[in-house]
Design an enzyme around this catalytic site. Sequence first.
Site, PDB file in Angstrom:
ATOM      1  N   SER A 145       0.865  -1.183   0.000  1.00 44.49           N
ATOM      2  CA  SER A 145       0.000   0.000   0.000  1.00 44.49           C
ATOM      3  C   SER A 145       0.896   1.225   0.000  1.00 44.49           C
ATOM      4  O   SER A 145       2.067   1.158   0.395  1.00 44.49           O
ATOM      5  CB  SER A 145      -0.874  -0.002   1.265  1.00 44.49           C
ATOM      6  OG  SER A 145      -1.514   1.243   1.448  1.00 44.49           O
ATOM      7  N   TYR A 158      -1.975  -0.725  10.597  1.00 46.91           N
ATOM      8  CA  TYR A 158      -2.082  -1.024   9.174  1.00 46.91           C
ATOM      9  C   TYR A 158      -0.817  -0.576   8.435  1.00 46.91           C
ATOM     10  O   TYR A 158      -0.241  -1.328   7.643  1.00 46.91           O
ATOM     11  CB  TYR A 158      -3.303  -0.329   8.585  1.00 46.91           C
ATOM     12  CG  TYR A 158      -3.557  -0.658   7.144  1.00 46.91           C
ATOM     13  CD1 TYR A 158      -4.202  -1.835   6.764  1.00 46.91           C
ATOM     14  CD2 TYR A 158      -3.146   0.206   6.128  1.00 46.91           C
ATOM     15  CE1 TYR A 158      -4.435  -2.143   5.437  1.00 46.91           C
ATOM     16  CE2 TYR A 158      -3.375  -0.087   4.793  1.00 46.91           C
ATOM     17  CZ  TYR A 158      -4.024  -1.262   4.456  1.00 46.91           C
ATOM     18  OH  TYR A 158      -4.236  -1.556   3.127  1.00 46.91           O
TER      19      TYR A 158
END
Length: 258
Positions: A145, A158
């Site tokens: 990501s 995350y």
Amino acid sequence: MTRELEGKVGLVTGGTSGVGRETSVLFAKSGAKVVIAGRREPEGEETIELIRASGGEGLFVKADVSKASEVEALIQKAVERFGRLDVAFNNAGIEGVWAPIIRQSEEDWDRTIQVNLKGAWLCLKYEIKQMVKQGKGGAIVNMASITGLVGSAGAAAYSASKHGVIGLTKSTALEMARSGIRINAVCPGVIETSMSERLFGAPNVHKYVLSCHPVGRFGRPAEVAEAVVWMCSDRASFMTGQCMVLDGGFLAGQNSPS
């Protein structure tokens, strides 16, 4: 379309929806037999039906990537059904709880790391073992990501998990470079999926996050799938240990005036 994965066997974890589903179908359209892994059986079977509708062949295996026994069994079932494993997309992941670190629980942290980071580690371990056994190389793409490249307030767990995925990608790519097994990662910005809807669906949040993407829109699952298939194909034969950013200009504008 060009059948870049003709005759290959591919694995997609988290293939029950979103980017995973789109990539699974594109693997099949590109000529691969496809094994789908996920925790939601009905959605997994829906993906298999889409693969069959496109003229492909697939198998759904229910599996939790945070559990070694289930990942090992997943690879075994793929080989039992199709004979080998050539390419893989380690896509399974969760967003966890997005909140300031002082409001995150230890359980929130553990679950996010277990699925996103440990899950990627386990998949790499057993995929690589199988590919080494076959002796014919292979290609693996990990889902990272843009939050694996920059920080994101409220997303400590995350972001840490995705930074870890990038470290795993680079380290294992170096380990396997002489074996013909290429390992890369894809780092998307916000993609139109159920996860992004949960995180950024509120109108004020949606407007702000959208403004961070200079192209003026979020990405589409198909755009990530195209990149993954390319990285798994022989057209990317000199690429390993890299993190491909697909973010609509998000990172390019990080230092721009607001």
